[in-house]
Design a protein around this motif. Structure first.
Motif, PDB file in Angstrom:
ATOM      1  N   LEU A 165      67.400 -36.509  27.159  1.00  0.00           N
ATOM      2  CA  LEU A 165      67.598 -35.672  28.341  1.00  0.00           C
ATOM      3  C   LEU A 165      68.577 -34.528  28.064  1.00  0.00           C
ATOM      4  O   LEU A 165      68.338 -33.377  28.424  1.00  0.00           O
ATOM      5  CB  LEU A 165      68.103 -36.525  29.509  1.00  0.00           C
ATOM      6  CG  LEU A 165      67.083 -37.475  30.162  1.00  0.00           C
ATOM      7  CD1 LEU A 165      67.776 -38.380  31.169  1.00  0.00           C
ATOM      8  CD2 LEU A 165      65.981 -36.671  30.851  1.00  0.00           C
ATOM      9  N   ARG A 166      69.675 -34.874  27.407  1.00  0.00           N
ATOM     10  CA  ARG A 166      70.685 -33.842  27.135  1.00  0.00           C
ATOM     11  C   ARG A 166      70.169 -32.821  26.121  1.00  0.00           C
ATOM     12  O   ARG A 166      70.470 -31.622  26.227  1.00  0.00           O
ATOM     13  CB  ARG A 166      71.969 -34.502  26.638  1.00  0.00           C
ATOM     14  CG  ARG A 166      72.659 -35.301  27.740  1.00  0.00           C
ATOM     15  CD  ARG A 166      73.922 -35.986  27.254  1.00  0.00           C
ATOM     16  NE  ARG A 166      74.604 -36.653  28.373  1.00  0.00           N
ATOM     17  CZ  ARG A 166      75.699 -37.396  28.243  1.00  0.00           C
ATOM     18  NH1 ARG A 166      76.235 -37.602  27.027  1.00  0.00           N
ATOM     19  NH2 ARG A 166      76.245 -37.959  29.296  1.00  0.00           N
ATOM     20  N   GLY A 167      69.404 -33.226  25.176  1.00  0.00           N
ATOM     21  CA  GLY A 167      68.820 -32.279  24.222  1.00  0.00           C
ATOM     22  C   GLY A 167      67.849 -31.328  24.901  1.00  0.00           C
ATOM     23  O   GLY A 167      67.823 -30.119  24.618  1.00  0.00           O
ATOM     24  N   LEU A 168      67.019 -31.852  25.811  1.00  0.00           N
ATOM     25  CA  LEU A 168      66.065 -30.999  26.533  1.00  0.00           C
ATOM     26  C   LEU A 168      66.797 -30.009  27.449  1.00  0.00           C
ATOM     27  O   LEU A 168      66.380 -28.854  27.583  1.00  0.00           O
ATOM     28  CB  LEU A 168      65.109 -31.876  27.350  1.00  0.00           C
ATOM     29  CG  LEU A 168      63.896 -31.168  27.980  1.00  0.00           C
ATOM     30  CD1 LEU A 168      63.025 -30.536  26.898  1.00  0.00           C
ATOM     31  CD2 LEU A 168      63.073 -32.164  28.807  1.00  0.00           C
ATOM     32  N   ALA A 169      67.901 -30.466  28.036  1.00  0.00           N
ATOM     33  CA  ALA A 169      68.684 -29.566  28.899  1.00  0.00           C
ATOM     34  C   ALA A 169      69.277 -28.417  28.086  1.00  0.00           C
ATOM     35  O   ALA A 169      69.282 -27.265  28.523  1.00  0.00           O
ATOM     36  CB  ALA A 169      69.783 -30.359  29.602  1.00  0.00           C
ATOM     37  N   ARG A 170      69.798 -28.741  26.872  1.00  0.00           N
ATOM     38  CA  ARG A 170      70.332 -27.673  26.016  1.00  0.00           C
ATOM     39  C   ARG A 170      69.230 -26.711  25.598  1.00  0.00           C
ATOM     40  O   ARG A 170      69.436 -25.491  25.523  1.00  0.00           O
ATOM     41  CB  ARG A 170      71.010 -28.274  24.781  1.00  0.00           C
ATOM     42  CG  ARG A 170      72.344 -28.926  25.059  1.00  0.00           C
ATOM     43  CD  ARG A 170      73.085 -29.210  23.764  1.00  0.00           C
ATOM     44  NE  ARG A 170      72.331 -30.112  22.882  1.00  0.00           N
ATOM     45  CZ  ARG A 170      72.392 -31.439  22.944  1.00  0.00           C
ATOM     46  NH1 ARG A 170      73.173 -32.034  23.848  1.00  0.00           N
ATOM     47  NH2 ARG A 170      71.705 -32.169  22.092  1.00  0.00           N
ATOM     48  N   HIS A 199      66.645 -25.725  27.189  1.00  0.00           N
ATOM     49  CA  HIS A 199      66.252 -24.807  28.263  1.00  0.00           C
ATOM     50  C   HIS A 199      67.457 -24.221  29.013  1.00  0.00           C
ATOM     51  O   HIS A 199      67.289 -23.564  30.040  1.00  0.00           O
ATOM     52  CB  HIS A 199      65.327 -25.522  29.246  1.00  0.00           C
ATOM     53  CG  HIS A 199      64.047 -25.981  28.624  1.00  0.00           C
ATOM     54  ND1 HIS A 199      63.140 -25.104  28.068  1.00  0.00           N
ATOM     55  CD2 HIS A 199      63.535 -27.233  28.432  1.00  0.00           C
ATOM     56  CE1 HIS A 199      62.107 -25.788  27.579  1.00  0.00           C
ATOM     57  NE2 HIS A 199      62.321 -27.085  27.779  1.00  0.00           N
ATOM     58  N   ASP A 200      68.629 -24.473  28.471  1.00  0.00           N
ATOM     59  CA  ASP A 200      69.863 -23.876  29.003  1.00  0.00           C
ATOM     60  C   ASP A 200      70.037 -24.182  30.496  1.00  0.00           C
ATOM     61  O   ASP A 200      70.296 -23.293  31.315  1.00  0.00           O
ATOM     62  CB  ASP A 200      69.856 -22.363  28.769  1.00  0.00           C
ATOM     63  CG  ASP A 200      71.237 -21.748  28.975  1.00  0.00           C
ATOM     64  OD1 ASP A 200      72.221 -22.491  28.841  1.00  0.00           O
ATOM     65  OD2 ASP A 200      71.320 -20.537  29.295  1.00  0.00           O
ATOM     66  N   VAL A 201      69.881 -25.443  30.832  1.00  0.00           N
ATOM     67  CA  VAL A 201      70.117 -25.896  32.204  1.00  0.00           C
ATOM     68  C   VAL A 201      70.929 -27.175  32.152  1.00  0.00           C
ATOM     69  O   VAL A 201      71.065 -27.807  31.094  1.00  0.00           O
ATOM     70  CB  VAL A 201      68.790 -26.155  32.965  1.00  0.00           C
ATOM     71  CG1 VAL A 201      67.982 -24.886  33.109  1.00  0.00           C
ATOM     72  CG2 VAL A 201      67.971 -27.258  32.294  1.00  0.00           C
ATOM     73  N   ALA A 202      71.477 -27.567  33.297  1.00  0.00           N
ATOM     74  CA  ALA A 202      72.154 -28.855  33.397  1.00  0.00           C
ATOM     75  C   ALA A 202      71.108 -29.967  33.385  1.00  0.00           C
ATOM     76  O   ALA A 202      69.959 -29.767  33.781  1.00  0.00           O
ATOM     77  CB  ALA A 202      72.991 -28.913  34.671  1.00  0.00           C
ATOM     78  N   VAL A 203      71.537 -31.172  32.934  1.00  0.00           N
ATOM     79  CA  VAL A 203      70.596 -32.290  32.881  1.00  0.00           C
ATOM     80  C   VAL A 203      70.020 -32.575  34.259  1.00  0.00           C
ATOM     81  O   VAL A 203      68.820 -32.838  34.420  1.00  0.00           O
ATOM     82  CB  VAL A 203      71.293 -33.556  32.319  1.00  0.00           C
ATOM     83  CG1 VAL A 203      70.371 -34.769  32.400  1.00  0.00           C
ATOM     84  CG2 VAL A 203      71.728 -33.327  30.878  1.00  0.00           C
ATOM     85  N   ASP A 204      70.870 -32.502  35.276  1.00  0.00           N
ATOM     86  CA  ASP A 204      70.397 -32.766  36.639  1.00  0.00           C
ATOM     87  C   ASP A 204      69.444 -31.701  37.158  1.00  0.00           C
ATOM     88  O   ASP A 204      68.808 -31.907  38.200  1.00  0.00           O
ATOM     89  CB  ASP A 204      71.590 -32.890  37.590  1.00  0.00           C
ATOM     90  CG  ASP A 204      72.299 -34.237  37.440  1.00  0.00           C
ATOM     91  OD1 ASP A 204      71.692 -35.147  36.851  1.00  0.00           O
ATOM     92  OD2 ASP A 204      73.447 -34.354  37.905  1.00  0.00           O
ATOM     93  N   ASP A 205      69.354 -30.531  36.484  1.00  0.00           N
ATOM     94  CA  ASP A 205      68.440 -29.468  36.920  1.00  0.00           C
ATOM     95  C   ASP A 205      67.092 -29.545  36.217  1.00  0.00           C
ATOM     96  O   ASP A 205      66.210 -28.724  36.467  1.00  0.00           O
ATOM     97  CB  ASP A 205      69.080 -28.091  36.672  1.00  0.00           C
ATOM     98  CG  ASP A 205      68.367 -26.997  37.449  1.00  0.00           C
ATOM     99  OD1 ASP A 205      67.872 -27.277  38.567  1.00  0.00           O
ATOM    100  OD2 ASP A 205      68.311 -25.851  36.946  1.00  0.00           O
TER     101      ASP A 205
END
Length: 571
Positions: free
Chosen positions: A312-317, A319-325
């Protein structure tokens, strides 16, 4: 209108203050007396190009001040407001004061209502207040940009013009919306593969809001499961071994119950406290047993939680968004692709709306063009009626209406309006300023201004030697039209024609005189009384020697023009 003109140190003028009234004002004098200096001075106040050669010899600078009485609602007031320029009031009337100072070194300064301003602003304000027509220097009606607005005003075309402008604005808005949708659709299509890949990643992981915090908490618990289990077991042992705390409390309660009846109220509070303690201890023991039973000591579960959290944290990085987004990003991406799928329908809808707005505009613009054609015919006929008395009987005035290419369409319609003239029979009409000679040009402008005087809100008109090359009945016709024009606006005319001079409401004589103090020649401007005016017109009729017959003819001209001695007033 122009109410005063103050001139200091301009060529042959040392000091001159003139006051003007409404109606027709004439300036006469021999050639070379300095009438052109007056017009040059007025031109400086109106923003004309400055020339250090206009500074009187020996003076360090010249200055010219023109003061205008501005009618309520005049466009110049809006222009002043745009530049935060205050308008002084005199007896309740709005005033406009234009001042120009030119140094002997050629440097020029401009002021509007005593506030510094650019010469460009001075020129724009001057063009709104004064229109000058001469043999060689003419603006106003000769500017093709004014021909369309003038025809619209003369033809009372405010309603069709407003409808055309409104339709144009709606067409432009529809075209903008269509173009914006096309750009967005093309951009989305160009990125479609990338967008779908993003959605595939998100849907494969299926993130949910708040999952990052839950996983982090679960990971922490799994990492310390053994330590937590040891602590829970130790706590449970402490409460149950070697003695059972819950059992001890219950035993104490039973002992007190046996003596409660004989102990009076002494043991009642103690029994209540033991009851509360027993309940609390029972709840704590139950919680310890459940927590101990729930501890996950399987190391595979920790690996699974960490793998999910790190994904989850890798995917958030990425796409340059927070994990919760991430969940919100997935929804937005689905909506973007849905819009792409439906984009063709939206674009088609906007295209139809743009085409409908275009047709509406064309309908309004063609209605305006038809109204302009009718107004042009009426204007041509009215100007044609004015030409023969002005010795322009062989000339033709034509209001040209040319269809613009689509790239030049605009809020004012589909037409280019141009005033054209033909001075010789059989000749094709051409632009008025290229076809007419100096004298003809001034008379054309006079004829046109007589017809359209109410259509353009310029309160002061200046005609410089409009009578050049004519005399007799033609000069009288020029004077008559100047007088008619002066009923609508203020008119100043420099003239050599006695017929024109006799029509004036005010009369000044321009002459050269010797300045004994400075041993120099200066220009003087003198307002004429009844006798002086008659004498000046007689001089214009007869030349250097004024005869009795010339004076009688001057009297006749004054009476014919309705300017009897009683009506001849100083300005």
């Amino acid at each position: 209108m122009l109410v005063s003109l103050s001139i200091r140190d301009v060529v042959l003028i040392t000091r001159l203050d003139l006051s003007f009234g409404s109606g027709l004002s004439v300036l006469t004098g021999e050639t070379g007396a300095g009438k052109s200096i007056l017009l040059d001075s007025l031109g400086l106040a109106l923003g004309a190009r400055a020339d250090s050669g206009l500074v009187r010899a020996g003076a360090g600078k010249l200055s010219v001040v023109a003061q205008f009485d501005v009618p309520p609602g005049h466009p110049v007031l809006d222009r002043l407001a745009e530049h935060d320029l205050d308008t002084p009031a005199d007896s309740g009337a709005e005033l406009l004061v234009l001042r120009r100072v030119v140094g002997a070194d050629g440097r020029s300064r401009a002021y509007v209502n005593d506030q510094p301003a650019s010469v460009g602003l001075l020129r724009r304000l001057g063009e709104i207040m004064v229109e000058v027509h001469g043999q060689y220097d003419t603006h106003g009606l000769l500017d093709p940009a004014l021909h369309g607005p003038l025809l619209d005003a003369q033809g009372d075309l405010e309603a069709p013009l407003a409808a055309c402008r409104d339709a144009w604005a709606q067409w432009r808005a529809a075209a903008h919306a269509h173009a914006a949708m096309l750009r967005d659709l093309e951009q989305t299509r160009a990125q479609e593969a990338q967008v779908r890949a993003i959605l595939d990643d998100l849907e494969a992981l299926a993130p949910s809001p708040g999952e990052d915090a839950r996983l982090a908490e679960r990971r922490t618990a799994l990492m310390h499961a053994e330590k937590v289990a040891e602590g829970l077991s130790a706590a449970l042992t402490a409460l149950t071994q070697p003695a059972d705390v819950d059992g001890a409390l219950r035993a104490a309660q039973r002992s007190l119950e046996r003596i409660a009846e004989v102990a009076g109220g002494t043991v009642a509070p103690i029994m209540e406290g033991l009851e509360r303690a027993a309940i609390e201890v029972a709840e704590v023991l139950a919680q310890l047993e459940r927590a101990n039973a729930d501890i996950d000591l399987d190391p595979r579960h920790l690996d699974q939680v960490e793998e999910r959290l790190f994904a989850l944290r890798g995917l958030a990085r990425k796409h340059d968004v927070a994990v919760d987004d991430l969940a919100g990003l997935a929804e937005r991406t689905r909506a973007r692709l849905a819009a792409l799928d439906a984009g063709g329908d939206d674009v088609a809808h906007l295209a139809r709306a743009e085409q409908a707005a275009r047709e509406t505009y064309l309908g309004a613009a063609r209605t305006l063009s038809d109204a302009r054609a009718a107004a042009a015919r009426a204007l041509d006929a009215a100007v044609a009626a004015e030409l023969p008395p002005l010795k322009l009987d062989k000339a033709r005035f034509v209001t040209g209406l040319d269809s613009l290419p689509e790239r030049d369409w605009g809020p004012d319609g589909l037409d280019r309006v141009t005033f054209l003239v033909a001075t010789n029979p059989g000749a094709d009409p051409g632009p008025i300023h290229k076809i007419a000679s100096g004298g003809e040009l001034a008379r054309f402008m006079l004829a046109l201004k007589v017809v359209v005087s109410r259509a353009r809100p310029v309160p002061t008109l200046v005609f410089d030697e409009v009578d050049t090359g004519i005399g007799g009945a033609t000069a009288a016709a020029v004077g008559d039209r100047l007088a008619r024009l002066a009923r609508e606006v203020q008119v100043l005319v420099v003239t050599h024609s006695p017929q024109v001079a006799a029509m004036g409401d005010h009369h000044w004589h321009v002459a050269k005189a010797a300045d004994v103090a400075d041993s120099a020649t200066v220009t003087t401007v003198t307002p004429l009384d009844d006798d002086q005016r008659r004498e000046e017109i007689a001089r214009m009729l007869s030349g250097a020697t004024v005869t009795t017959e010339a004076r009688a003819a001057a009297e006749t001209l004054l009476r014919a023009g309705g300017r009897t001695p009683a009506a001849c007033r100083e300005p």
